[in-house]
Each structure stands twice: as structure tokens, then as C-alpha cells.
Design a protein around this motif. Structure first.
Motif, short mmCIF file in Angstrom:
data_model
loop_
_atom_site.label_atom_id
_atom_site.label_comp_id
_atom_site.label_asym_id
_atom_site.label_seq_id
_atom_site.Cartn_x
_atom_site.Cartn_y
_atom_site.Cartn_z
N UNK A 35 -0.61 -5.73 -13.93
CA UNK A 35 -0.45 -6.83 -14.89
C UNK A 35 -1.43 -7.94 -14.56
N UNK A 36 -2.03 -8.51 -15.60
CA UNK A 36 -2.90 -9.67 -15.50
C UNK A 36 -2.21 -10.81 -16.21
N UNK A 37 -1.98 -11.91 -15.52
CA UNK A 37 -1.35 -13.08 -16.14
C UNK A 37 -2.34 -14.22 -16.26
N UNK A 38 -2.48 -14.72 -17.48
CA UNK A 38 -3.19 -15.97 -17.73
C UNK A 38 -2.13 -17.05 -17.85
N UNK A 39 -2.47 -18.19 -18.38
CA UNK A 39 -1.46 -19.23 -18.54
C UNK A 39 -0.50 -18.89 -19.66
N UNK A 40 -0.98 -18.25 -20.72
CA UNK A 40 -0.13 -17.98 -21.88
C UNK A 40 0.13 -16.51 -22.14
N UNK A 41 -0.60 -15.61 -21.50
CA UNK A 41 -0.45 -14.19 -21.84
C UNK A 41 -0.31 -13.33 -20.59
N UNK A 42 0.25 -12.15 -20.79
CA UNK A 42 0.33 -11.13 -19.75
C UNK A 42 -0.20 -9.84 -20.36
N UNK A 43 -1.15 -9.22 -19.69
CA UNK A 43 -1.75 -7.97 -20.15
C UNK A 43 -1.35 -6.85 -19.20
N UNK A 44 -0.93 -5.71 -19.74
CA UNK A 44 -0.50 -4.57 -18.93
C UNK A 44 -1.52 -3.46 -19.01
N UNK A 45 -1.69 -2.73 -17.89
CA UNK A 45 -2.63 -1.62 -17.81
C UNK A 45 -2.05 -0.48 -16.98
N UNK A 46 -2.45 0.76 -17.29
CA UNK A 46 -2.23 1.86 -16.36
C UNK A 46 -3.13 1.57 -15.16
N UNK A 47 -2.73 1.92 -13.94
CA UNK A 47 -3.61 1.68 -12.79
C UNK A 47 -4.99 2.30 -12.97
N UNK A 48 -5.07 3.49 -13.59
CA UNK A 48 -6.37 4.15 -13.77
C UNK A 48 -7.23 3.50 -14.88
N UNK A 49 -6.62 2.72 -15.75
CA UNK A 49 -7.36 2.03 -16.81
C UNK A 49 -7.83 0.64 -16.39
N UNK A 50 -7.28 0.13 -15.31
CA UNK A 50 -7.60 -1.23 -14.86
C UNK A 50 -8.99 -1.27 -14.23
N UNK A 51 -9.80 -2.28 -14.59
CA UNK A 51 -11.18 -2.37 -14.11
C UNK A 51 -11.30 -2.77 -12.65
N UNK A 52 -10.26 -3.36 -12.09
CA UNK A 52 -10.30 -3.79 -10.69
C UNK A 52 -10.66 -5.25 -10.52
N UNK A 53 -10.99 -5.94 -11.61
CA UNK A 53 -11.37 -7.34 -11.55
C UNK A 53 -10.30 -8.18 -12.25
N UNK A 54 -10.11 -9.40 -11.80
CA UNK A 54 -9.08 -10.25 -12.40
C UNK A 54 -9.39 -10.64 -13.85
#
Length: 98
Positions: A35-54
Motif C-alpha cells: 500500500x502507498x499512502x499519500x495525504x488523501x489517498x491509498x493505492x493498493x498493489x500486488x507485490x509483483x506489480x509494485x515498482x519498488x519506489x514510494x
């Protein structure tokens, strides 16, 4: 004003079905996710789909690489999360069993 970096990364098992922001496929309950959290949003990814950068701009299918959004999506995130109506005390995906 929060002094945290704009994007917070976390991971854990899905507590309910989510949609992967990159591949658009389902992340079923109890499957691992990032999961990537900004101030207003949360984005979900499969571990294999995640780029590795915040920063989500590093994802191959992000709106930052879509020509339709050229000039609309900023080249970088704000330095800090900031504060306002959508601020919370802590960020990050913290699954708790029901």
C-alpha cells in the motif's frame, strides 16, 4: 504540518478484496499487498506489480506517463504530507483482524 515524506509505504494481508492500481486485477482477502499512502489517498498493489519506489509516478501505467494527463500531473510529489482536512495521526496500511 506533518513532516513525514509525502508517500508512506506499507504491506500486509488484504483484510477485504482490493483492486491492484497497476494491473487492475483483484487482490483477494488475505493475499499479500503493498500500500502507498499519500495525504488523501491509498493505492493498493500486488507485490509483483509494485515498482519498488514510494512515488507512484514510477509505475509503468501511472497517469504521469499517460499523454492525456501531460501538464496536469506534477513532476514530483510535495516534499511533506502537510496538514488539513484529510490529515490523520498515522499513515500506512495496518490490517487488523475482524
Amino acid at each position: 504540518m506533518s513532516q513525514q515524506p509525502y508517500w508512506t509505504l506499507s504491506q500486509g494481508p488484504a483484510t477485504r478484496p482490493q483492486t491492484c492500481r497497476e494491473c487492475k486485477r483483484l487482490i483477494p482477502t488475505n493475499a499479500p499487498l503493498v500500500a502507498r499512502d499519500g495525504r488523501k489517498i491509498r493505492l493498493f498493489y500486488h507485490p509483483e506489480c509494485f515498482s519498488g519506489d514510494a512515488d507512484p509516478r514510477t509505475q509503468p501505467r501511472s497517469s504521469a506517463s499517460d499523454l492525456r494527463y501531460k501538464g496536469v500531473v506534477g513532476s514530483k510529489a510535495p516534499e511533506k504530507k502537510g496538514a488539513g482536512k484529510w490529515s490523520v495521526e498515522s499513515y500506512g496500511y495496518n490490517p487488523s483482524p475482524r
